[in-house]
Design a protein around this motif. Structure first.
Motif, PDB file in Angstrom:
ATOM      1  N   TYR A   1     -54.181 -24.742   8.231  1.00 39.87           N
ATOM      2  CA  TYR A   1     -53.227 -25.116   7.175  1.00 39.87           C
ATOM      3  C   TYR A   1     -52.747 -26.543   7.405  1.00 39.87           C
ATOM      4  O   TYR A   1     -52.895 -27.096   8.502  1.00 39.87           O
ATOM      5  N   LEU A   2     -52.123 -27.128   6.393  1.00 44.95           N
ATOM      6  CA  LEU A   2     -51.561 -28.468   6.493  1.00 44.95           C
ATOM      7  C   LEU A   2     -50.315 -28.415   7.387  1.00 44.95           C
ATOM      8  O   LEU A   2     -49.323 -27.783   7.033  1.00 44.95           O
ATOM      9  N   GLY A   3     -50.421 -29.091   8.522  1.00 45.08           N
ATOM     10  CA  GLY A   3     -49.320 -29.078   9.488  1.00 45.08           C
ATOM     11  C   GLY A   3     -48.544 -30.381   9.427  1.00 45.08           C
ATOM     12  O   GLY A   3     -48.671 -31.121   8.453  1.00 45.08           O
TER      13      GLY A   3
ATOM     14  N   PRO B   1     -41.401 -20.157  -2.462  1.00 45.68           N
ATOM     15  CA  PRO B   1     -40.241 -20.860  -3.028  1.00 45.68           C
ATOM     16  C   PRO B   1     -40.077 -22.199  -2.323  1.00 45.68           C
ATOM     17  O   PRO B   1     -40.170 -22.268  -1.093  1.00 45.68           O
ATOM     18  N   VAL B   2     -39.874 -23.257  -3.108  1.00 50.37           N
ATOM     19  CA  VAL B   2     -39.772 -24.601  -2.518  1.00 50.37           C
ATOM     20  C   VAL B   2     -38.384 -25.162  -2.815  1.00 50.37           C
ATOM     21  O   VAL B   2     -38.089 -25.608  -3.925  1.00 50.37           O
ATOM     22  N   ALA B   3     -37.506 -25.107  -1.803  1.00 46.68           N
ATOM     23  CA  ALA B   3     -36.156 -25.679  -1.897  1.00 46.68           C
ATOM     24  C   ALA B   3     -36.128 -26.867  -0.946  1.00 46.68           C
ATOM     25  O   ALA B   3     -36.228 -26.686   0.272  1.00 46.68           O
TER      26      ALA B   3
ATOM     27  N   GLN C   1     -46.563 -35.062  -3.383  1.00 44.63           N
ATOM     28  CA  GLN C   1     -46.306 -34.023  -4.380  1.00 44.63           C
ATOM     29  C   GLN C   1     -44.806 -33.801  -4.614  1.00 44.63           C
ATOM     30  O   GLN C   1     -44.403 -33.227  -5.623  1.00 44.63           O
ATOM     31  N   VAL C   2     -43.992 -34.303  -3.691  1.00 48.39           N
ATOM     32  CA  VAL C   2     -42.555 -33.985  -3.728  1.00 48.39           C
ATOM     33  C   VAL C   2     -41.759 -34.889  -4.676  1.00 48.39           C
ATOM     34  O   VAL C   2     -40.786 -34.453  -5.290  1.00 48.39           O
ATOM     35  N   TRP C   3     -42.179 -36.140  -4.830  1.00 47.23           N
ATOM     36  CA  TRP C   3     -41.326 -37.111  -5.555  1.00 47.23           C
ATOM     37  C   TRP C   3     -40.888 -36.587  -6.917  1.00 47.23           C
ATOM     38  O   TRP C   3     -39.713 -36.656  -7.263  1.00 47.23           O
ATOM     39  N   THR C   4     -41.835 -36.069  -7.683  1.00 49.07           N
ATOM     40  CA  THR C   4     -41.467 -35.643  -9.040  1.00 49.07           C
ATOM     41  C   THR C   4     -40.897 -34.216  -9.072  1.00 49.07           C
ATOM     42  O   THR C   4     -40.707 -33.640 -10.126  1.00 49.07           O
ATOM     43  N   GLN C   5     -40.601 -33.674  -7.899  1.00 52.05           N
ATOM     44  CA  GLN C   5     -39.837 -32.422  -7.854  1.00 52.05           C
ATOM     45  C   GLN C   5     -38.354 -32.704  -7.585  1.00 52.05           C
ATOM     46  O   GLN C   5     -37.520 -31.801  -7.673  1.00 52.05           O
ATOM     47  N   CYS C   6     -38.054 -33.962  -7.227  1.00 47.49           N
ATOM     48  CA  CYS C   6     -36.662 -34.321  -6.870  1.00 47.49           C
ATOM     49  C   CYS C   6     -36.232 -35.599  -7.594  1.00 47.49           C
ATOM     50  O   CYS C   6     -35.423 -36.375  -7.065  1.00 47.49           O
TER      51      CYS C   6
ATOM     52  N   ASP D   1     -48.561 -37.388   5.055  1.00 43.64           N
ATOM     53  CA  ASP D   1     -49.538 -36.339   4.776  1.00 43.64           C
ATOM     54  C   ASP D   1     -48.909 -34.967   4.534  1.00 43.64           C
ATOM     55  O   ASP D   1     -49.536 -34.091   3.945  1.00 43.64           O
ATOM     56  N   SER D   2     -47.684 -34.777   5.022  1.00 45.72           N
ATOM     57  CA  SER D   2     -46.986 -33.517   4.749  1.00 45.72           C
ATOM     58  C   SER D   2     -45.485 -33.750   4.858  1.00 45.72           C
ATOM     59  O   SER D   2     -45.038 -34.769   5.411  1.00 45.72           O
ATOM     60  N   THR D   3     -44.732 -32.782   4.381  1.00 44.40           N
ATOM     61  CA  THR D   3     -43.268 -32.903   4.457  1.00 44.40           C
ATOM     62  C   THR D   3     -42.783 -32.830   5.912  1.00 44.40           C
ATOM     63  O   THR D   3     -41.826 -33.510   6.284  1.00 44.40           O
TER      64      THR D   3
END
Ligand SMILES: O=C(O)C(=O)C[C@]1(C(=O)O)C=C[C@@H](O)C=C1
Length: 217
Positions: A9-11, A93-95, A124-129, A146-148
């Motif tokens: 998985y993406l670590g 769920p992505v909070a 992928q996160v920018w346009t979720q916040c 590369d990942s959060t």
């Protein structure tokens, strides 16, 4: 007991991808778990390690309820020859949380949010916040990682920098929580796919065909 089947998985640990793995395969520490979990650097690595036979399964983000397709995964699925089998799907769920070093948080409290010069996260996160970032950190540079969880590691070691990442990242990385739930939409979630190497002649499942249709839209 170490598991015999390896799941990539993406670590690093603390990503949403890791949560998807746990959701689908159970906790790695569970005594009867037959699976071992391996964090990889990129989504592309998940595909290449699966193809090389290093993994039994790869878990990859596919689409988000707020901003749609995870472009990396769509492209990699389109390019893959043969396309891996899709054997499962799980919604996480992505909070999003704002994470920073203790020093940065103290500086924000003393001098205001304008001291933050850099915000790290997965693209992928920018346009979720959008709303929160515009209202609080409009002048800070948005820098992709590369990942959060990797973003959280970076913010942990830098002054005047924050990361947008999961609460799980705050649990495993030496970083503090500055703000919780900064996603635009309550109920934000990401759909993950569980992939397995495609074996020649194998019949494509309904889930496989659904994914094939989605990526060609
Ligand atoms: O960076 C992570 O934590 C991931 O698991 C990747 C990822 C994604 O690619 O969509 C997963 C869920 C969130 O939408 C943000 C990032």
């Amino acid at each position: 007991m170490a598991g015999s089947k390896i799941v990539g998985y993406l670590g690093p640990p603390g990503t949403y991808s890791q949560q998807a793995v746990t959701q689908h395969f159970g906790r790695e520490e569970a005594p009867v778990n037959r699976y071992s979990f391996i964090p990889l650097q990129t989504i592309a690595d998940c595909f290449s390690e699966l193809k090389k036979g290093e993994l039994s399964y790869a878990v990859v983000p596919f689409a988000n309820s707020t901003n749609g397709a995870v472009k990396f995964t769509y492209d990699l699925l389109r390019e893959a020859d043969p396309r891996p089998s899709v054997i499962g799907r799980t919604d996480v769920p992505v909070a999003h949380y704002v994470l920073a070093s203790e020093t940065t948080i103290r500086k924000i409290k003393d001098h205001g949010e304008q001291i933050v010069r850099r915000v790290y996260s997965h693209p992928q996160v920018w346009t979720q916040c959008t709303k929160y970032l515009f209202e609080h950190f409009v002048d800070a540079e948005k820098i992709d990682r590369d990942s959060t969880a990797l973003a959280a590691q970076q913010a942990a070691t830098e002054d005047n920098a924050i990361a947008i990442a999961s609460s799980a990242a705050a649990d495993v990385i030496d970083v503090e929580v500055y703000e919780t739930n900064v996603q635009d939409v309550e109920g934000n979630y990401t759909r993950f796919l569980v992939l397995e190497p495609y074996v020649d002649g194998q019949k494509r499942t309904e889930l496989d065909r659904w994914v094939a249709e989605e990526i060609e839209k």
